[in-house]
Design a protein around this motif. Structure first.
Motif, PDB file in Angstrom:
ATOM      1  N   ILE A 168       0.780  -1.340  -0.049  1.00 51.63           N
ATOM      2  CA  ILE A 168       0.016   0.125   0.041  1.00 51.63           C
ATOM      3  C   ILE A 168       0.842   1.243  -0.067  1.00 51.63           C
ATOM      4  N   PHE A 169       1.771   1.280   0.835  1.00 56.80           N
ATOM      5  CA  PHE A 169       2.968   2.301   0.918  1.00 56.80           C
ATOM      6  C   PHE A 169       3.397   2.663  -0.489  1.00 56.80           C
TER       7      PHE A 169
ATOM      8  N   SER B  82      -6.595  12.437   6.670  1.00 60.57           N
ATOM      9  CA  SER B  82      -6.775  10.919   6.074  1.00 60.57           C
ATOM     10  C   SER B  82      -7.447  10.230   7.434  1.00 60.57           C
ATOM     11  N   THR B  83      -6.600  10.476   8.765  1.00 61.65           N
ATOM     12  CA  THR B  83      -7.121  10.006   9.675  1.00 61.65           C
ATOM     13  C   THR B  83      -8.440  10.424  10.456  1.00 61.65           C
ATOM     14  N   ALA B  84      -8.614  11.777  10.129  1.00 64.26           N
ATOM     15  CA  ALA B  84     -10.129  12.128  10.632  1.00 64.26           C
ATOM     16  C   ALA B  84     -11.110  11.566   9.355  1.00 64.26           C
TER      17      ALA B  84
ATOM     18  N   LEU C  78      -7.845  15.840  -0.619  1.00 65.36           N
ATOM     19  CA  LEU C  78      -9.072  15.255  -0.961  1.00 65.36           C
ATOM     20  C   LEU C  78      -8.987  13.827  -1.400  1.00 65.36           C
ATOM     21  N   GLY C  79      -8.057  13.543  -2.776  1.00 71.67           N
ATOM     22  CA  GLY C  79      -8.176  12.422  -3.251  1.00 71.67           C
ATOM     23  C   GLY C  79      -7.505  11.360  -2.214  1.00 71.67           C
ATOM     24  N   VAL C  80      -6.607  11.638  -1.223  1.00 73.63           N
ATOM     25  CA  VAL C  80      -6.313  10.431  -0.448  1.00 73.63           C
ATOM     26  C   VAL C  80      -7.425  10.131   0.357  1.00 73.63           C
ATOM     27  N   ALA C  81      -8.460  11.013   1.038  1.00 77.44           N
ATOM     28  CA  ALA C  81      -9.613  10.641   1.663  1.00 77.44           C
ATOM     29  C   ALA C  81     -10.432  10.091   0.757  1.00 77.44           C
TER      30      ALA C  81
ATOM     31  N   SER D   7      -1.865   7.322   3.437  1.00 79.87           N
ATOM     32  CA  SER D   7      -1.639   8.561   3.390  1.00 79.87           C
ATOM     33  C   SER D   7       0.027   9.154   3.653  1.00 79.87           C
ATOM     34  N   LEU D   8       0.396   8.122   4.423  1.00 80.96           N
ATOM     35  CA  LEU D   8       1.827   8.311   4.481  1.00 80.96           C
ATOM     36  C   LEU D   8       2.623   8.295   3.288  1.00 80.96           C
ATOM     37  N   GLY D   9       2.262   7.240   2.389  1.00 81.72           N
ATOM     38  CA  GLY D   9       2.916   6.715   1.253  1.00 81.72           C
ATOM     39  C   GLY D   9       2.620   7.875   0.171  1.00 81.72           C
ATOM     40  N   ALA D  10       1.319   8.309   0.130  1.00 77.35           N
ATOM     41  CA  ALA D  10       0.888   9.473  -0.655  1.00 77.35           C
ATOM     42  C   ALA D  10       1.644  10.699  -0.346  1.00 77.35           C
TER      43      ALA D  10
END
Lengths: 193, 218
Positions: free
Chosen positions: A9-10, A55-57, A118-121, A138-141
């Motif tokens: 995923i990363f 992303s967490t939220a 927004l894309g990540v979310a 999200s870290l990878g992104a």
């Protein structure tokens, strides 16, 4: 999609489907803030940080909205979270590093409208990632975004000394550069198998 | 609250968005969808129309509410308005054509963060009457659609040898697949920008020459 390892995923978010060079998300800062290497790096860090928070939220929000059948509010909820996260980052940077705050200028509040975030979310919702997967994604992104913007800034700093035809200066040149970088990143596609 | 220059509606209000202030080619706004969904003409058209619709509705609403939105929270208010209309468009496209919906993917929802729309709300709709705003937004929307079509047609023509799905070059054509892939988007947009920069430079040279000639004549 569920069975994928966290490492994949990363890697997928960072290089194979690089947010900037393969998915075309976050082009505005790529063209706007990539003039200087250190500014670009700070911009990348700030964006990656906002990505992680939002992303967490967004994961929590999505769970909440799904529980109450309010999925149609997802987009509005996400964008509100992102806007507040950006506000937070803006205040932090203003407090700890005023010169950096000046250097980033208008592009700092514009992180809100950076589609990469927004894309990540949205993508993590589409892929139905669980909490840990979302964070890794999200870290990878974020890492991918930093990589792309720093590469771009390095190239552009070199090009300043080059003798470029007058019509190609500015955006056209940057786009051609991005195209070549994007070609190079296509080589990573084989990693995914 | 911003200053109110309730300028009359002129042809220029409309045309500005199409050529002189074209959101894509001149102002370089909203680049992400421009590059991402222009691998075919039909996608480009759908995206352009969806964006135009959101732009029209949101800027009209912003113009209507411009006296009521407090200055401090205006950006948040604009974003919420835009997000609402994007949600509407998202569901409408899903209902009308699942095929288009799948082709555009997350980029319909990403209209929310198209800087062009927020830029219009901030720079124009919050300072003008509804009528003026509508005309200006329509021009901007059409300019955006036109730019998408410029990219989409070149990429589809070179990358697949078709236009709107119809073959153009016949059997012998070997598709230039890279044009459909991400690098192609960057290259084609870069090429269009080069072309426009060249046209602009030629125009400037011509006016400069004309100026010199008249100076010599005197």
């Amino acid at each position: 999609m569920h069975a994928e390892s966290l490492g994949y995923i990363f890697l997928n978010a960072a290089v194979i489907n690089n947010f900037v060079l393969a998915l075309f998300l976050g082009i505005c800062p790529l063209l706007g803030v990539s003039g200087r290497l250190n500014t670009a790096f700070s911009m990348g860090l700030a964006t990656a940080f906002v990505m992680l928070i939002s992303s967490t939220a967004a994961w929590g929000l999505n769970a909440l909205l799904s529980a109450y059948d309010l999925e149609f509010l997802r987009l509005i909820a996400y964008i509100a979270v992102i806007a507040s996260a950006v506000q937070l980052v803006e205040m932090t940077i203003k407090k700890f590093s005023p010169p950096l705050y000046k250097a980033l200028g208008i592009f700092l509040p514009l992180i809100t409208t950076n589609c990469a975030i927004l894309g990540v979310a949205l993508f993590q919702t589409n892929y139905e990632y669980d909490f840990v997967q979302s964070v890794v994604y999200s870290l990878g992104a974020g890492a991918g975004f930093i990589l792309a913007i720093v590469l771009m800034a390095g190239l552009r700093e070199r090009l300043e000394l080059a003798d470029v035809p007058s019509i190609a200066r500015g955006a056209a040149m940057s786009l051609m550069l991005a195209g070549i970088l994007s070609l190079a990143f296509m080589g990573f596609a084989g990693l995914g198998g | 609250m911003a200053t109110h220059n309730d300028s009359p509606i002129t042809m220029d209000t409309f045309l500005a968005g199409i050529w002189r202030e074209n959101p894509v080619f001149v102002m370089l706004l909203g680049m992400c969808p421009v590059l991402a969904v222009t691998n075919s003409v039909s996608n480009a058209l759908a995206m352009g129309l969806a964006t135009t619709f959101v732009l029209l509705c949101s800027s009209a609403l912003v113009a209507l509410l411009r006296h009521h939105i407090p200055k401090e929270v205006r950006i948040a208010a604009y974003i919420i308005i835009i997000a609402t209309f994007v949600t509407v468009v998202d569901y409408v496209i899903q209902a009308v054509s699942l095929e288009v919906y799948n082709a555009l993917g997350a980029f319909i929802q990403l209209i929310v963060v198209n800087c062009m729309i927020l830029g219009r709300a901030e720079a124009f709709a919050s300072r003008n009457r509804v009528g003026t705003t509508l005309v200006n937004s329509l021009g901007m929307g059409l300019g955006f659609t036109l730019a998408l079509l410029c990219l989409g047609s070149v990429r589809e023509l070179l990358g697949a040898g078709t236009l709107l799905g119809f073959p153009v070059f016949g059997e012998a054509f070997e598709p230039w697949v890279i044009m459909l892939l991400p690098p192609g988007g960057f290259f084609v947009l870069g090429a269009w920008l080069l072309l426009f920069a060249w046209v602009k430079e030629m125009q400037m040279k011509r006016t400069a020459h004309a100026g010199e000639a008249s100076a010599h004549a005197r």
